[in-house]
Design an enzyme around this catalytic site. Structure first.
Site, PDB file in Angstrom:
ATOM      1  N   TYR A  31       0.851  -1.246  -0.088  1.00 21.61           N
ATOM      2  CA  TYR A  31       0.004  -0.107   0.093  1.00 21.61           C
ATOM      3  C   TYR A  31       0.823   1.231   0.067  1.00 21.61           C
ATOM      4  CZ  TYR A  31      -3.472  -3.295   1.502  1.00 21.61           C
ATOM      5  OH  TYR A  31      -4.098  -4.523   1.881  1.00 21.61           O
ATOM      6  N   HIS A  94       0.096 -11.990   1.803  1.00 21.85           N
ATOM      7  CA  HIS A  94      -0.741 -10.880   0.949  1.00 21.85           C
ATOM      8  C   HIS A  94      -0.935 -11.562  -0.330  1.00 21.85           C
ATOM      9  CE1 HIS A  94      -1.319  -6.585  -0.123  1.00 21.85           C
ATOM     10  NE2 HIS A  94      -2.613  -7.206  -0.103  1.00 21.85           N
TER      11      HIS A  94
END
Length: 182
Positions: A31, A94
């Site tokens: 992110y 992830h």
């Protein structure tokens, strides 16, 4: 990811969220290409004990995935520095659908458990959009939490059918991310 953000406004937002009872913060080196972790770490200074802090490893850019044990072990150390803490509450692999299933089970999850045993993460989890791979991996190797996104909301409820029974049976935390289907 979504444009410029005033850093002091972002910190005030995190502080206001905590002051109003929000206590779960989920970030990732992906992110903002590490900016999310760095900025959240700064915003949490003096407040770390008031939150459940989750981060991720394995995905580092749009098309950059590395689920090798060596990269996972490096990744947590890098994240801890950016987050200004010595331990995260939840370390998640992830977007595992972009990795090799066998590697995730035989190499990545054992590396994550070593990170947990070293005291750098309290719990270990997996994330993905497709529910079947989450179920398959959680059945093959123990995890503490499973996160999927946009899979339980007004439009879609398959998370309830596919993952909830497994989570209940195994005592695994189930995180419904992006419930607004954004």
């Amino acid at each position: 990811e979504f444009g410029d953000v005033d850093i002091s406004e972002a910190e005030r937002t995190v502080h206001a969220a905590i002051d109003h009872g929000i206590n779960y913060f989920d970030t990732s080196p992906y992110y903002g290409r590490t900016l999310s972790e760095s900025r959240l770490g700064k915003a949490l200074e003096g407040r770390r004990d008031k939150v459940v802090l989750a981060t991720k490893c394995g995905r580092y850019d749009v098309d950059s995935f590395d689920f090798s044990a060596a990269r996972i072990e490096r990744s947590i150390d890098e994240s801890l520095i950016r987050l200004r803490t010595d331990c995260v509450d939840l370390l998640q692999l992830h977007d595992i659908e972009f990795g090799d299933k066998r590697q995730i089970i035989e190499e990545t999850l054992p590396a994550a458990r070593r990170i947990q045993q070293a005291g750098k993460a309290r719990y270990i989890g997996i994330t993905a959009l497709p529910l079947k791979i989450l179920r398959d991996i959680a059945e093959a190797a123990p995890v503490d939490a499973i996160l999927s996104y946009a899979r339980y909301n007004l439009m879609v409820q398959d998370l309830d059918d596919i993952l909830r029974p497994l989570a209940e049976d195994q005592g695994v935390g189930l995180i419904n991310a992006s419930p607004l289907h954004l």
